[in-house]
Design a protein around this motif. Structure first.
Motif, PDB file in Angstrom:
ATOM      1  N   ALA A   1       0.815  -1.223   0.000  1.00 30.36           N
ATOM      2  CA  ALA A   1       0.000   0.000   0.000  1.00 30.36           C
ATOM      3  C   ALA A   1       0.844   1.267   0.000  1.00 30.36           C
ATOM      4  N   LYS A   2       2.032   1.232   0.634  1.00 28.59           N
ATOM      5  CA  LYS A   2       2.726   2.504   0.900  1.00 28.59           C
ATOM      6  C   LYS A   2       4.219   2.537   0.588  1.00 28.59           C
ATOM      7  N   TYR A   3       4.831   1.379   0.297  1.00 25.78           N
ATOM      8  CA  TYR A   3       6.289   1.338   0.229  1.00 25.78           C
ATOM      9  C   TYR A   3       6.792   0.701  -1.065  1.00 25.78           C
ATOM     10  N   LYS A   4       8.088   0.879  -1.335  1.00 32.14           N
ATOM     11  CA  LYS A   4       8.709   0.270  -2.509  1.00 32.14           C
ATOM     12  C   LYS A   4       8.873  -1.233  -2.333  1.00 32.14           C
ATOM     13  N   GLY A   5       8.960  -1.664  -1.104  1.00 29.13           N
ATOM     14  CA  GLY A   5       9.141  -3.090  -0.838  1.00 29.13           C
ATOM     15  C   GLY A   5       9.371  -3.345   0.627  1.00 29.13           C
ATOM     16  N   LEU A   6       9.680  -4.600   0.942  1.00 25.75           N
ATOM     17  CA  LEU A   6       9.790  -5.053   2.332  1.00 25.75           C
ATOM     18  C   LEU A   6      11.096  -5.799   2.535  1.00 25.75           C
ATOM     19  N   VAL A   7      11.772  -5.492   3.646  1.00 30.31           N
ATOM     20  CA  VAL A   7      12.945  -6.258   4.076  1.00 30.31           C
ATOM     21  C   VAL A   7      12.599  -6.979   5.374  1.00 30.31           C
ATOM     22  N   ILE A   8      12.862  -8.275   5.425  1.00 29.32           N
ATOM     23  CA  ILE A   8      12.693  -9.030   6.677  1.00 29.32           C
ATOM     24  C   ILE A   8      14.071  -9.100   7.324  1.00 29.32           C
ATOM     25  N   TRP A   9      14.241  -8.382   8.422  1.00 33.11           N
ATOM     26  CA  TRP A   9      15.557  -8.218   9.059  1.00 33.11           C
ATOM     27  C   TRP A   9      15.397  -8.089  10.563  1.00 33.11           C
ATOM     28  N   SER A  10      16.301  -8.699  11.297  1.00 36.39           N
ATOM     29  CA  SER A  10      16.330  -8.550  12.751  1.00 36.39           C
ATOM     30  C   SER A  10      17.763  -8.284  13.194  1.00 36.39           C
ATOM     31  N   PRO A  11      17.938  -7.479  14.243  1.00 35.45           N
ATOM     32  CA  PRO A  11      19.286  -6.995  14.591  1.00 35.45           C
ATOM     33  C   PRO A  11      20.117  -7.935  15.458  1.00 35.45           C
ATOM     34  N   ASP A  12      20.111  -9.221  15.137  1.00 32.84           N
ATOM     35  CA  ASP A  12      20.962 -10.138  15.892  1.00 32.84           C
ATOM     36  C   ASP A  12      21.357 -11.307  15.010  1.00 32.84           C
ATOM     37  N   ASP A  13      21.930 -12.341  15.620  1.00 37.53           N
ATOM     38  CA  ASP A  13      22.531 -13.427  14.848  1.00 37.53           C
ATOM     39  C   ASP A  13      21.577 -14.551  14.489  1.00 37.53           C
ATOM     40  N   VAL A  14      20.296 -14.271  14.418  1.00 38.53           N
ATOM     41  CA  VAL A  14      19.326 -15.285  14.001  1.00 38.53           C
ATOM     42  C   VAL A  14      18.357 -14.648  13.004  1.00 38.53           C
ATOM     43  N   PHE A  15      18.230 -15.261  11.838  1.00 37.51           N
ATOM     44  CA  PHE A  15      17.154 -14.852  10.913  1.00 37.51           C
ATOM     45  C   PHE A  15      15.861 -15.501  11.398  1.00 37.51           C
ATOM     46  N   SER A  16      15.847 -16.831  11.437  1.00 40.30           N
ATOM     47  CA  SER A  16      14.766 -17.575  12.093  1.00 40.30           C
ATOM     48  C   SER A  16      15.210 -19.022  12.228  1.00 40.30           C
ATOM     49  N   ALA A  17      15.077 -19.551  13.448  1.00 42.43           N
ATOM     50  CA  ALA A  17      15.509 -20.932  13.698  1.00 42.43           C
ATOM     51  C   ALA A  17      14.418 -21.949  13.392  1.00 42.43           C
ATOM     52  N   GLY A  18      13.286 -21.484  12.794  1.00 42.16           N
ATOM     53  CA  GLY A  18      12.266 -22.436  12.361  1.00 42.16           C
ATOM     54  C   GLY A  18      10.890 -22.128  12.901  1.00 42.16           C
ATOM     55  N   ALA A  19      10.010 -23.123  12.779  1.00 46.88           N
ATOM     56  CA  ALA A  19       8.639 -22.975  13.265  1.00 46.88           C
ATOM     57  C   ALA A  19       8.606 -23.192  14.768  1.00 46.88           C
ATOM     58  N   ASN A  20       7.680 -22.530  15.413  1.00 46.20           N
ATOM     59  CA  ASN A  20       7.528 -22.642  16.865  1.00 46.20           C
ATOM     60  C   ASN A  20       6.585 -23.792  17.194  1.00 46.20           C
ATOM     61  N   LEU A  21       7.141 -24.978  17.422  1.00 44.34           N
ATOM     62  CA  LEU A  21       6.328 -26.158  17.712  1.00 44.34           C
ATOM     63  C   LEU A  21       5.578 -26.019  19.030  1.00 44.34           C
ATOM     64  N   GLU A  22       6.235 -25.379  20.008  1.00 42.53           N
ATOM     65  CA  GLU A  22       5.589 -25.228  21.313  1.00 42.53           C
ATOM     66  C   GLU A  22       4.315 -24.395  21.221  1.00 42.53           C
ATOM     67  N   ALA A  23       4.308 -23.399  20.320  1.00 41.81           N
ATOM     68  CA  ALA A  23       3.134 -22.537  20.181  1.00 41.81           C
ATOM     69  C   ALA A  23       1.926 -23.320  19.666  1.00 41.81           C
ATOM     70  N   LEU A  24       2.200 -24.435  18.972  1.00 42.49           N
ATOM     71  CA  LEU A  24       1.098 -25.241  18.427  1.00 42.49           C
ATOM     72  C   LEU A  24       0.686 -26.387  19.352  1.00 42.49           C
ATOM     73  N   MET A  25       1.427 -26.581  20.444  1.00 40.57           N
ATOM     74  CA  MET A  25       1.132 -27.705  21.344  1.00 40.57           C
ATOM     75  C   MET A  25      -0.290 -27.661  21.913  1.00 40.57           C
ATOM     76  N   PRO A  26      -0.780 -26.498  22.377  1.00 35.88           N
ATOM     77  CA  PRO A  26      -2.154 -26.482  22.917  1.00 35.88           C
ATOM     78  C   PRO A  26      -3.188 -26.935  21.888  1.00 35.88           C
ATOM     79  N   VAL A  27      -3.002 -26.501  20.627  1.00 37.16           N
ATOM     80  CA  VAL A  27      -3.939 -26.915  19.568  1.00 37.16           C
ATOM     81  C   VAL A  27      -3.844 -28.423  19.354  1.00 37.16           C
TER      82      VAL A  27
END
Length: 798
Positions: free
Chosen positions: A522-548
């Motif tokens: 809607a408003k920008y030229k594009g999107l960057v997925i970035w976080s300021p530390d040494d992990v981009f993403s270590a994967g899916a959060n299995l614990e978050a799905l445990m209750p389901v």
């Protein structure tokens, strides 16, 4: 940016450091020629050839991919000195012998290009003395450059000028080392052992003295002085073993020979235990024994009293470990006031470090900034000594140190400098301020260097007291939930930062990323997925799905899995470019997130792979669909009638064995990065480069790929894979559950029960992924693996 162009580098000396410096230069695409003496027998380049071959076997690997060893040009001083004329930078890295170095400089001088920088990679010899043998025309272009070992992984590089070095030469070299080589530069004065080794080795010597005073064993000291203290996990004695006790003794001897007027001179005496180990040839890890010795699977420690090795593994007292978890001010106070010997020991070594850096700041470094960064980047400390002192309360800690000096408890009777107690530092409450860091020599706060290279770093590492804006509180915020912040720095590029632990992808993260795409369109030229530390993403959060899962079983997971897959496709087909700025871990779902972006900008040290089989699952966020699609694309690019299976084998094997790329270069080789993706040497330039990619793609009229069908290998491909898997299972190389997992992976990447060459969609393959992923959740062997990983952090083999 500096106009100094480095087209080729010469490294003189193919020893441990020289060969690894050459290796890292080819990692970052800098052409390099590696020199050494001509071999006395066989081919003249024999010494260099042996060193280059050795690079392929070293651990940790100095090369991003082993085959890049072939990119190192080999040379010797007898036949190839003419090659130096084409080099813009010459790094001398021969043994630490002044006479040998001076002799080599005399030999190469006639072949050095008129503009080339010549730098010595010495760990402590006087750069000024080394320069004196050089012709007058080379002296202004000569300086010291000190890489830390291993050069690929250690962030610190010290640059040292001489009285005749032109300032612009150091500026040019700093710019090159920062951006092209990917390092953090500290400028050091030409004093013995420069900054990091001077302060770090003095600290290790002090630790050994205090450990003996308080009667502590090496394993307890290492537990106390490792991660618990915010330092490198190897602690003190283990670090000495890794570095090499002979290397450490050499650094200490430099201090003994050149620092006789130092008020801490008595602490530089070689400890008897260290001298004894060296005499016996127990030089640490490389010799199989030092302060520690591996016996079978057990690690034994040296007993100081008997000189024998005994069982190790003792830990810090729990009460002291709890003290170390407190905020800095409380922590230091508790340690100082405790009667526990371990706590008294810790206060003593911290006090010794504060005392040492305060006394030596005026001679060792330009400002306190250099000392703190040198200890962070060269010795793995979370905070430098000045930072910790400032965080703990400058005035109070200073008074405590003074009290110990007055009471004769310290390693030196030298008083703390006057600037500690009065004037700008005392008024500011420490050596770091918004105006810069304290220069004891000049008596003022000095700001950071303003080199153009640093304009590329939106969020360079900051120090306590500088008042730097935290990345996740900067810019203009567009959206935020519990695990994702969506924001912009410049109004052109939107940034999505995952703040969840290890940046695991939960339904909340999925929601946040979908919102980010919507706002970007809607408003920008594009999107960057970035976080300021040494992990981009270590994967899916299995614990978050445990209750389901606990309430609805696998049927409840299927809709959540589809949301994840839909998010991946939403990113892939977004109307604006989405760029993954990757650093550190990109595993499982993190890898899947990256491969669905329009482009990836990856730091050299990115570790990428689909690792789900480790928890008894298969990739379920589109990773296998990506492998199948890429195989079809590569097959059609080469030949419309090409065998898709030939292009599928490597991708299948990588997923089935959970193979993780151990560098961005290897990630490209494994297919998780493409040739069009960008590899960035410096971690602090990642956001700048990723944002520039978004702008360039947008300004070039970016359009997402058109949705299309593509051919798959079909049931014949599945049959071929399963036949090979059956042989591995029957031969005992894989378990029955491994066979089952790999068969399901084959089913997805080959397209299920269809004919070879049948056309499928991404949605069709993702439905297969989802079906098999959910079926595995109810498999007892998979449940064993998931619980084992959640409880121990290690994969279960069953």
């Amino acid at each position: 940016m500096s106009r100094f162009q480095v087209r080729k580098v010469a490294v003189l000396g193919a020893g441990v450091m020289g060969a690894q410096i050459a290796a890292h230069l080819v990692n970052v695409k800098v052409p390099v020629v590696l020199f050494d003496l001509p071999a006395k027998e066989g081919p003249k380049n024999g010494i260099v050839t042996k060193a280059v071959e050795g690079l392929k076997k070293l651990k940790p690997a100095p090369l991003g991919v082993p085959e890049n060893a072939a990119l190192i040009q080999q040379a010797n001083y007898e036949e190839h000195l003419e090659l130096l004329k084409d080099c813009d930078l010459i790094i001398e890295a021969i043994a630490e012998r002044m006479d040998w170095k001076l002799d080599l400089y005399t030999k190469i001088a006639p072949f050095v290009a008129p503009h080339a920088i010549v730098a010595s990679n010495t760990s402590g010899l006087s750069i000024t003395k080394l320069s004196e043998v050089l012709p007058e025309e080379i002296k202004p272009r000569f300086c010291g450059i000190h890489f830390f070992n291993p050069p690929r992984y250690m962030y610190l590089v010290e640059l040292i000028n001489t009285p005749t070095t032109r300032p612009e030469v150091i500026d040019q070299l700093e710019s090159f080392v920062t951006t092209a080589v990917g390092k953090g530069v500290v400028r050091a004065n030409d004093t013995p052992n420069f900054v990091a080794n001077r302060v770090g080795i003095a600290g290790m010597m002090a630790t050994m003295i205090e450990a003996e005073k308080f009667g502590l064993s090496v394993d307890v000291v290492d537990d106390l002085t490792g991660k618990k203290l915010g330092r490198a996990s190897s602690g003190t004695f283990r670090t000495a073993d890794v570095v090499g006790l002979d290397t450490m003794a050499h650094v200490v001897k430099t201090m003994q020979d050149n620092l006789k007027d130092d008020p801490f001179y008595s602490t530089y005496a070689t400890p008897k235990v260290l001298a004894g180990l060296i005499e016996k040839g127990a030089l640490g890890q490389k010799a199989g024994a030092g302060f520690y010795k591996k016996v079978g699977k057990d690690i034994q420690r040296l007993d100081f009293a008997t000189g024998e090795y005994v069982a190790g593994g003792k830990k810090a007292d729990e009460i002291v470990a709890r003290m170390l978890k407190k905020p800095a001010a409380d922590r230091i106070k508790l340690l100082r006031e405790s009667t526990n010997p371990q706590a008294q020991f810790l206060w003593s070594i911290l006090r010794d470090s504060f005392h040492y850096v305060a006394v030596h700041l005026d001679t060792v470094a330009d400002t306190a900034r250099e000392i703190d960064f040198a200890m962070r980047w060269g010795f793995g400390s979370q905070q430098g000594p000045f930072e910790l002192w400032q965080a703990a309360g400058w005035k109070q800690v200073a008074e405590w140190v003074k009290a110990d000096i007055d009471a004769g408890k310290t390693l030196s009777s030298a008083p703390l400098p006057a600037w500690v107690f009065e004037g700008p530092v005392a008024e500011n409450g420490g050596v770091h301020s918004k105006d810069g860091s304290w220069s004891a020599a000049e008596g003022k706060f000095k700001p950071r260097a303003k080199l153009p290279v640093y304009e590329r770093q939106a969020f360079p590492e900051s120090l306590v007291g500088e008042g730097a804006v935290e990345p996740l509180k900067a810019g203009t915020e567009e959206f935020k939930n519990e695990e994702v912040r969506v924001w912009s720095l410049d109004g052109d590029v939107l940034i999505a930062s995952i703040s969840a632990k290890l940046h695991l992808i939960s339904p909340t993260v999925t929601e946040g990323l979908l919102k980010a795409v919507e706002i970007a369109e809607a408003k920008y030229k594009g999107l960057v997925i970035w976080s300021p530390d040494d992990v981009f993403s270590a994967g899916a959060n299995l614990e978050a799905l445990m209750p389901v899962f606990m309430t609805k079983g696998a049927k409840g997971i299927a809709p959540e899995e589809k949301k994840l897959q839909d998010m991946m496709l939403r990113i892939r087909y977004a109307n604006v470019p989405v760029v993954a700025a990757m650093r550190g871990l990109a595993l499982g779902g993190g890898c899947e997130l990256a491969v669905h972006c329009a482009r990836r900008v990856a730091h050299m040290e990115s570790y990428v792979g689909l690792v789900e089989v480790g928890v008894g699952l298969i990739p379920g966020g589109g990773g296998l669909t990506y492998i199948a699609r890429r195989a079809a694309e590569m097959a059609s690019a080469g030949n419309a009638n090409a065998d898709i299976f030939a292009f599928l084998k490597d991708g299948f094997t990588n997923a089935a064995t959970a193979k993780v790329a151990t560098s961005a270069l290897e990630a490209r080789k494994l297919g998780y990065l493409l040739d069009s993706d960008v590899i960035v040497p410096n971690k602090d330039e990642l956001l700048f480069v990723a944002s520039a990619q978004v702008k360039a793609m947008a300004d070039s009229g970016y359009r997402p790929p058109l949705k299309a069908t593509f051919p798959v290998a079909g049931r014949s491909g599945i049959a071929t894979v399963k036949a090979q898997l059956a042989n591995m299972r029957d031969g005992g190389f894989i378990s029955q559950h491994d066979f089952h997992l790999a068969s399901l992976i084959a089913d997805v990447v080959c397209g299920g029960e269809v004919e070879a060459g049948a056309l499928v969609t991404e949605e069709y393959l993702m439905a297969l992924e989802r079906k098999h992923f959910c079926s595995l959740l109810e498999h007892p062997k998979t449940q064993e693996r998931i619980m084992g990983m959640l409880q121990t952090g290690k994969p279960v083999r069953n």
